[in-house]
Structure formats: C-alpha cells, structure tokens
Motif scaffolding. Structure first.
Motif, PDB file in Angstrom:
ATOM      1  N   VAL A 122       0.697  -1.168  -0.009  1.00 33.56           N
ATOM      2  CA  VAL A 122       0.104  -0.202  -0.079  1.00 33.56           C
ATOM      3  C   VAL A 122       0.844   1.197   0.016  1.00 33.56           C
ATOM      4  O   VAL A 122       1.870   1.348   0.776  1.00 33.56           O
ATOM      5  N   HIS A 123       0.593   2.023  -0.910  1.00 33.45           N
ATOM      6  CA  HIS A 123       1.286   3.592  -0.723  1.00 33.45           C
ATOM      7  C   HIS A 123       0.452   4.602  -0.445  1.00 33.45           C
ATOM      8  O   HIS A 123      -0.825   4.398  -1.145  1.00 33.45           O
ATOM      9  N   GLY A 124       0.758   5.848  -0.120  1.00 31.36           N
ATOM     10  CA  GLY A 124       0.027   6.786   0.173  1.00 31.36           C
ATOM     11  C   GLY A 124       0.113   7.889  -0.770  1.00 31.36           C
ATOM     12  O   GLY A 124       0.507   7.565  -1.921  1.00 31.36           O
ATOM     13  N   ARG A 125      -0.475   8.870  -0.660  1.00 30.90           N
ATOM     14  CA  ARG A 125      -0.532  10.089  -1.639  1.00 30.90           C
ATOM     15  C   ARG A 125       0.666  10.566  -2.249  1.00 30.90           C
ATOM     16  O   ARG A 125       0.837  10.933  -3.352  1.00 30.90           O
ATOM     17  N   HIS A 126       1.881  10.665  -1.671  1.00 30.70           N
ATOM     18  CA  HIS A 126       3.140  11.058  -1.858  1.00 30.70           C
ATOM     19  C   HIS A 126       4.010   9.845  -2.382  1.00 30.70           C
ATOM     20  O   HIS A 126       5.092   9.949  -2.459  1.00 30.70           O
ATOM     21  N   LEU A 127       3.259   8.763  -2.552  1.00 32.70           N
ATOM     22  CA  LEU A 127       3.875   7.481  -2.825  1.00 32.70           C
ATOM     23  C   LEU A 127       5.001   6.835  -1.755  1.00 32.70           C
ATOM     24  O   LEU A 127       5.948   6.269  -2.219  1.00 32.70           O
ATOM     25  N   VAL A 129       5.871   4.145   0.809  1.00 30.29           N
ATOM     26  CA  VAL A 129       5.066   2.731   1.006  1.00 30.29           C
ATOM     27  C   VAL A 129       4.600   2.687   2.716  1.00 30.29           C
ATOM     28  O   VAL A 129       5.407   2.776   3.591  1.00 30.29           O
ATOM     29  N   LEU A 130       3.478   2.511   2.939  1.00 30.92           N
ATOM     30  CA  LEU A 130       2.867   2.379   4.171  1.00 30.92           C
ATOM     31  C   LEU A 130       2.697   1.193   4.781  1.00 30.92           C
ATOM     32  O   LEU A 130       2.443   0.800   6.067  1.00 30.92           O
ATOM     33  N   ILE A 142      12.678  -2.078  -3.013  1.00 30.81           N
ATOM     34  CA  ILE A 142      12.046  -0.734  -2.864  1.00 30.81           C
ATOM     35  C   ILE A 142      10.614  -0.765  -2.358  1.00 30.81           C
ATOM     36  O   ILE A 142      10.044   0.118  -1.818  1.00 30.81           O
ATOM     37  N   TYR A 143      10.231  -2.091  -2.295  1.00 32.35           N
ATOM     38  CA  TYR A 143       8.715  -2.108  -1.805  1.00 32.35           C
ATOM     39  C   TYR A 143       8.859  -2.743  -0.307  1.00 32.35           C
ATOM     40  O   TYR A 143       8.443  -3.632   0.164  1.00 32.35           O
ATOM     41  N   ARG A 144       9.378  -1.658   0.518  1.00 31.25           N
ATOM     42  CA  ARG A 144       9.265  -1.864   1.956  1.00 31.25           C
ATOM     43  C   ARG A 144       8.892  -0.542   2.745  1.00 31.25           C
ATOM     44  O   ARG A 144       8.965   0.488   2.315  1.00 31.25           O
ATOM     45  N   VAL A 145       8.452  -0.801   3.959  1.00 34.47           N
ATOM     46  CA  VAL A 145       7.617   0.359   4.438  1.00 34.47           C
ATOM     47  C   VAL A 145       8.696   1.382   4.723  1.00 34.47           C
ATOM     48  O   VAL A 145       9.831   1.148   5.319  1.00 34.47           O
ATOM     49  N   GLY A 146       8.481   2.664   4.464  1.00 37.88           N
ATOM     50  CA  GLY A 146       9.138   3.793   4.916  1.00 37.88           C
ATOM     51  C   GLY A 146       9.629   4.168   3.534  1.00 37.88           C
ATOM     52  O   GLY A 146      10.293   5.343   3.628  1.00 37.88           O
ATOM     53  N   VAL A 147       9.812   3.439   2.654  1.00 39.41           N
ATOM     54  CA  VAL A 147      10.354   3.885   1.312  1.00 39.41           C
ATOM     55  C   VAL A 147       9.407   4.848   0.559  1.00 39.41           C
ATOM     56  O   VAL A 147       8.247   4.570   0.346  1.00 39.41           O
ATOM     57  N   ASN A 148       9.961   5.709  -0.201  1.00 43.13           N
ATOM     58  CA  ASN A 148       9.360   6.843  -1.127  1.00 43.13           C
ATOM     59  C   ASN A 148       9.639   6.279  -2.317  1.00 43.13           C
ATOM     60  O   ASN A 148      10.863   6.352  -2.703  1.00 43.13           O
ATOM     61  N   THR A 245      -6.653   8.316   0.749  1.00 45.74           N
ATOM     62  CA  THR A 245      -5.642   8.799  -0.655  1.00 45.74           C
ATOM     63  C   THR A 245      -4.735   7.602  -0.858  1.00 45.74           C
ATOM     64  O   THR A 245      -3.732   7.787  -1.180  1.00 45.74           O
ATOM     65  N   GLN A 246      -4.981   6.485  -0.470  1.00 46.93           N
ATOM     66  CA  GLN A 246      -4.113   5.354  -0.558  1.00 46.93           C
ATOM     67  C   GLN A 246      -4.580   4.351  -1.657  1.00 46.93           C
ATOM     68  O   GLN A 246      -5.400   4.294  -2.125  1.00 46.93           O
ATOM     69  N   SER A 247      -3.447   3.773  -2.318  1.00 50.10           N
ATOM     70  CA  SER A 247      -3.624   2.599  -3.383  1.00 50.10           C
ATOM     71  C   SER A 247      -3.026   1.360  -2.887  1.00 50.10           C
ATOM     72  O   SER A 247      -1.850   1.318  -2.225  1.00 50.10           O
ATOM     73  N   LEU A 248      -3.555   0.179  -3.173  1.00 51.24           N
ATOM     74  CA  LEU A 248      -3.188  -1.011  -2.962  1.00 51.24           C
ATOM     75  C   LEU A 248      -2.798  -1.579  -4.400  1.00 51.24           C
ATOM     76  O   LEU A 248      -3.433  -1.424  -5.267  1.00 51.24           O
TER      77      LEU A 248
END
Length: 279
Positions: A122-127, A129-130, A142-148, A245-248
């Motif tokens: 899941v990523h947020g509005r600023h991309l 990774v949440l 790159i798909y790990r929590v905290g990464v933009n 404002t999140q995307s899965l």
C-alpha cells in the motif's frame, strides 16, 4: 511556486508540448519557444488572447467550466488531464474527500498480510510505502515500509536493475503523483520531495515540467529482473482504498506460466514468515 499558480503553470506546460502541425496550423516564422504561441491556443479555444494571457499569468484563476473544456479540447487533453485542469481551475467534483491521516486500515493490513504467495503493498498520496507483505519486499527491495517510491525511482540504486524500461516507470510515477496531489501543490511534504528530486535528477525536472497526469487506479504489465529467480513478467492491479488517499498494488503471474513458477520459488525462499508493518 511562481506567480502563475498551478493553473497557469499547467496551461503553459501543456501548450509547449503541442506544435502547430499537431492542430492543423501552419508553422510560419521562427519560433523562440516550443509549442503553440499563446494567441494560437486562444484562437483554437475560441477565447481572446488577452483573456488567455491573464489565465496563464495567474491574473485570472477562476475560468468557467466552458472555458476549461474549450482549452482542454484545444490542448488535446485526455479525460484524466481534462479533469485535472478543471480541478486546477477551481471546479472540484462534488463530494471531494477531505485530507485524512495516512494510516492503512486494519482490514487492509490483515488482508495483504495474509497473502503469502502474492506480492502486495500500500502506498500513500506522496508514494510512500505504508504497508507491504514479505512477498512484495522479496520481489523488489523498494517495496518496503518507509520507502518513497518516487525517490527510489529517481535517486535510488535499484530501479535500473529491476526494470527493463526505467524511464517509462519514472514517467508513470510522476504523472501518478500529479494526479494524486491535485491542486494541493503547496503541500509542505510535496514541496520538500519535489525540491529534493529537482536538485538531484535532470530526468525528474524534465518530467515534472510536463505536468502529465495519470490516474493511478488500473493495471498493466511489468517485467522484473530478479537476482534470485530471473525474469518475472507480472500483471499488476492498482486499487484505490475507499475513504483514503491510498492505493493497494497487487502483483500476480499468468497461471501456469514460467513467471508463476518463478514467483512460487520466490515465495519458498523463506520470505513468507510475517508481514511488514507500519507500526
């Protein structure tokens, strides 16, 4: 932010991407700037050159919907870009949701965490990774929590090795960010991110200046070069999470394909123990 404001900057950027031949106009004389002249665009849109100049310079920021539609037709904008133009012009759709803190709903975290053979995050509005499950992180670091994701695309070391067409990935990421932030281009978090990427990447500067807009929901095909299991051809689905404002983002392979077998091998390398969290 320039005095032109978001609407004026967007109009200028899109005008500079269209040549006279694209809209059936003769290209007489030397042109000092790329794309259409202001008066040419005004003519195509059926408005006065003076009024268009005021719009582009930010001296009139409240055009009517009819004017925006005329400009969208003249600029050859697709439906997504047209909707973005209306948003910049102050015509937000009814029921536009207010900003909320970016916390992944518990149910989504439980669902994504239960997928032990399916990469998802899941990523947020600023991309940012949440939330990500272990398969997503195993697929790509790159798909790990905290990464933009945007910062990784332009400044990180992994993207050129992961994707065979990194510039296409970069263009998609920038256009997606434009769509997600809409008119809120003075958001401090966005300003900080854009300033950082502008200073560090010529490619980002070029893509951001285009003002391309692409709605992130949907899907497509992406090829990964994985160091352990080789090439993976995966479909991806981007799903907006209701009320946020999140995307899965979910990756999956064609059943029975070599990529499906490679993905199964990746899932058997000890990555499926426990999901990453956003705590």
């Amino acid at each position: 932010m320039s005095t032109a404001g978001p609407l004026g900057e967007y109009l200028r950027a899109r005008r500079e991407l269209i040549g006279p031949a694209d809209v059936g106009l003769p290209a007489h004389g030397r042109r000092r700037v790329p794309g259409l002249r202001r008066e040419e665009l005004a003519l195509l849109a059926g408005i006065s050159a003076d009024y268009y100049l005021r719009l582009e310079q930010g001296r009139d920021r409240n055009p009517s919907g009819q004017v925006l539609d005329a400009l969208a037709r003249a600029l050859r904008l697709d439906p997504e870009a047209t909707a973005h133009l209306h948003l910049l012009g102050g015509h937000a759709p009814a029921g536009h949701p207010a900003r909320r803190p970016e916390r992944v709903p518990v149910g989504i975290r439980q669902l994504v965490g239960s997928w032990t053979q399916t990469p998802a995050f899941v990523h947020g509005r600023h991309l940012d990774v949440l939330f990500a499950n272990p398969m997503a992180t195993a697929l790509a670091p790159i798909y790990r929590v905290g990464v933009n994701l945007l910062r990784e695309v332009f400044l990180g070391p992994h993207v050129p090795a992961l994707y065979p067409a990194p510039e296409a990935v970069a263009a998609s990421a920038v256009a997606g960010l434009r769509a997600q932030v809409g008119v809120e281009v003075d958001d401090p978090r966005l300003t900080e991110l854009v300033d950082e990427l502008t200073a560090g990447s010529e490619l980002f500067r070029r893509l951001w200046a285009r003002h391309d807009v692409t709605v992130r929901a949907g899907g497509g095909l992406r090829v990964f070069h994985h160091p352990q299991v080789g090439e993976l051809e995966l479909r991806y689905e981007k799903l907006m999470i209701s009320g946020t404002t999140q995307s899965l983002v979910v990756y999956h392979a064609e059943p029975g394909s070599p990529s499906a077998r490679s993905l199964a091998r990746l899932g058997g390398t000890g990555t499926g123990a426990a999901p990453a969290t956003d705590e």
